[in-house]
Motif scaffolding. Sequence first.
Motif, PDB file in Angstrom:
ATOM      1  N   ALA A 173       0.883  -1.185   0.000  1.00  7.16           N
ATOM      2  CA  ALA A 173       0.000   0.000   0.000  1.00  7.16           C
ATOM      3  C   ALA A 173       0.909   1.220   0.000  1.00  7.16           C
ATOM      4  O   ALA A 173       1.464   1.613   1.034  1.00  7.16           O
ATOM      5  CB  ALA A 173      -0.915  -0.013   1.225  1.00  7.16           C
ATOM      6  N   GLU A 175       1.460   5.013  -0.466  1.00 12.05           N
ATOM      7  CA  GLU A 175       0.734   6.296  -0.478  1.00 12.05           C
ATOM      8  C   GLU A 175       1.270   7.231  -1.556  1.00 12.05           C
ATOM      9  O   GLU A 175       0.660   8.241  -1.894  1.00 12.05           O
ATOM     10  CB  GLU A 175       0.791   6.972   0.890  1.00 12.05           C
ATOM     11  N   GLU A 201       2.270   5.976  10.482  1.00  8.71           N
ATOM     12  CA  GLU A 201       1.623   7.282  10.365  1.00  8.71           C
ATOM     13  C   GLU A 201       2.496   8.239   9.568  1.00  8.71           C
ATOM     14  O   GLU A 201       2.024   9.057   8.827  1.00  8.71           O
ATOM     15  CB  GLU A 201       1.345   7.868  11.749  1.00  8.71           C
ATOM     16  N   LEU A 223      -4.653   3.274  -2.652  1.00  7.94           N
ATOM     17  CA  LEU A 223      -5.953   3.122  -1.948  1.00  7.94           C
ATOM     18  C   LEU A 223      -6.767   4.392  -2.167  1.00  7.94           C
ATOM     19  O   LEU A 223      -7.427   4.900  -1.262  1.00  7.94           O
ATOM     20  CB  LEU A 223      -5.718   2.848  -0.459  1.00  7.94           C
ATOM     21  N   ARG A 226      -7.200   9.862  -1.436  1.00  9.71           N
ATOM     22  CA  ARG A 226      -6.967  10.492  -0.112  1.00  9.71           C
ATOM     23  C   ARG A 226      -5.899   9.708   0.664  1.00  9.71           C
ATOM     24  O   ARG A 226      -5.767   8.486   0.484  1.00  9.71           O
ATOM     25  CB  ARG A 226      -8.276  10.481   0.689  1.00  9.71           C
TER      26      ARG A 226
HETATM   27  N1  SAM Z   1       3.024  10.172   4.771  1.00 11.79           N
HETATM   28  C1  SAM Z   1       1.594  10.224   5.014  1.00 11.79           C
HETATM   29  C2  SAM Z   1       1.326  10.714   6.415  1.00 11.79           C
HETATM   30  O1  SAM Z   1       2.318  11.022   7.061  1.00 11.79           O
HETATM   31  O2  SAM Z   1       0.202  10.833   6.800  1.00 11.79           O
HETATM   32  C3  SAM Z   1       1.013   8.851   4.728  1.00 11.79           C
HETATM   33  C4  SAM Z   1       1.132   7.767   5.725  1.00 11.79           C
HETATM   34  S1  SAM Z   1      -0.350   6.905   5.800  1.00 11.79           S
HETATM   35  C5  SAM Z   1      -1.032   7.731   7.129  1.00 11.79           C
HETATM   36  C6  SAM Z   1       0.078   5.330   6.482  1.00 11.79           C
HETATM   37  C7  SAM Z   1       0.091   4.197   5.501  1.00 11.79           C
HETATM   38  O3  SAM Z   1      -1.218   3.928   5.019  1.00 11.79           O
HETATM   39  C8  SAM Z   1       0.922   4.427   4.267  1.00 11.79           C
HETATM   40  O4  SAM Z   1       2.288   4.206   4.496  1.00 11.79           O
HETATM   41  C9  SAM Z   1       0.308   3.440   3.299  1.00 11.79           C
HETATM   42  O5  SAM Z   1       0.805   2.135   3.555  1.00 11.79           O
HETATM   43  C10 SAM Z   1      -1.164   3.517   3.650  1.00 11.79           C
HETATM   44  N2  SAM Z   1      -1.901   4.475   2.830  1.00 11.79           N
HETATM   45  C11 SAM Z   1      -2.589   5.551   3.274  1.00 11.79           C
HETATM   46  N3  SAM Z   1      -3.211   6.166   2.263  1.00 11.79           N
HETATM   47  C12 SAM Z   1      -2.915   5.477   1.133  1.00 11.79           C
HETATM   48  C13 SAM Z   1      -3.252   5.620  -0.239  1.00 11.79           C
HETATM   49  N4  SAM Z   1      -4.054   6.606  -0.681  1.00 11.79           N
HETATM   50  N5  SAM Z   1      -2.757   4.730  -1.141  1.00 11.79           N
HETATM   51  C14 SAM Z   1      -1.948   3.709  -0.720  1.00 11.79           C
HETATM   52  N6  SAM Z   1      -1.589   3.515   0.573  1.00 11.79           N
HETATM   53  C15 SAM Z   1      -2.068   4.399   1.490  1.00 11.79           C
END
Ligand code: SAM
Length: 249
Positions: A173, A175, A201, A223, A226
């Motif tokens: 996943a 981001e 996070e 995903l 957002r």
């Molecule tokens: N760097 C951002 C942050 O600090 O908020 C993203 C981290 S996100 C909160 C945590 C994890 O959820 C990511 O590393 C990824 O594995 C997954 N994730 C969250 N949103 C995603 C998306 N739109 N597409 C793919 N993975 C996602």
Amino acid sequence: MPRTHQSLPRLFVDAPMRAGSILAPDKSQSNYLGNVLRMRTGDELVVFNGIEGAWRAAITRSGGKALELTVCELVAPQTPPSDLWYGFAPLKTGRLDYMVQKATEMGAGIIQPVITRHTQKTRLKPDRLRANVVEAAEQCEVLSLPGIAEEIPLPRLIASWSEQQPARMLVFADEGEASASPMEALQGLAGRRIGLLIGPEGGFSNEERALLRQQEFVIPISLGPRILRADTAAVAALAVIQSIIGDWR
Ligand code: SAM
């Protein structure tokens, strides 16, 4: 899945089970049944041990500190263990409990804490993780409990993957992946052994993302448009995997 005696409380008891077996719940379980649920001799519940299915049981001694249960009959055959590998970067305690419980409910078979650059919590309590697995299994009629692996740093996980997880593809996943439905990428994995990796996070570092995306066994997915919180992303990713190529079909 046929619901078995859904009105009865369910209790995980780590002991052999067959008709007539006598079970001795531990202190906290006896307190829960006797004082919280106010169950008395003759009252019934469902017990399971993670390997021999679910059994209807009756309380045959109550009052005092330790209850006694007698196993009556099998009410649901044992389900096969799930092969879905679930890797995640541990979050702070409360949300860590949530992630382990949701992974159990969503059908993970192996729960693997992965320590990444931005992981918030690196010292885990295996007993607490296990207690969350058991609690979720009791509440959700899960019969085959996922195993909890010892935490592993991401570089070591990647380096040992092909040997430790032969023929398993790792759904990453990411981001940073361009927003798209994961449907197509996942459909291409039908019939394969699958793992899912969710970051912390603070997200994966650029080096971690590059290292993961270089691997042949890694399939990055988006995903959606957002950025989801890690525990939301975990449930969302497990839902699409189970619905497209997993045990929801
Ligand atoms: N760097 C951002 C942050 O600090 O908020 C993203 C981290 S996100 C909160 C945590 C994890 O959820 C990511 O590393 C990824 O594995 C997954 N994730 C969250 N949103 C995603 C998306 N739109 N597409 C793919 N993975 C996602």
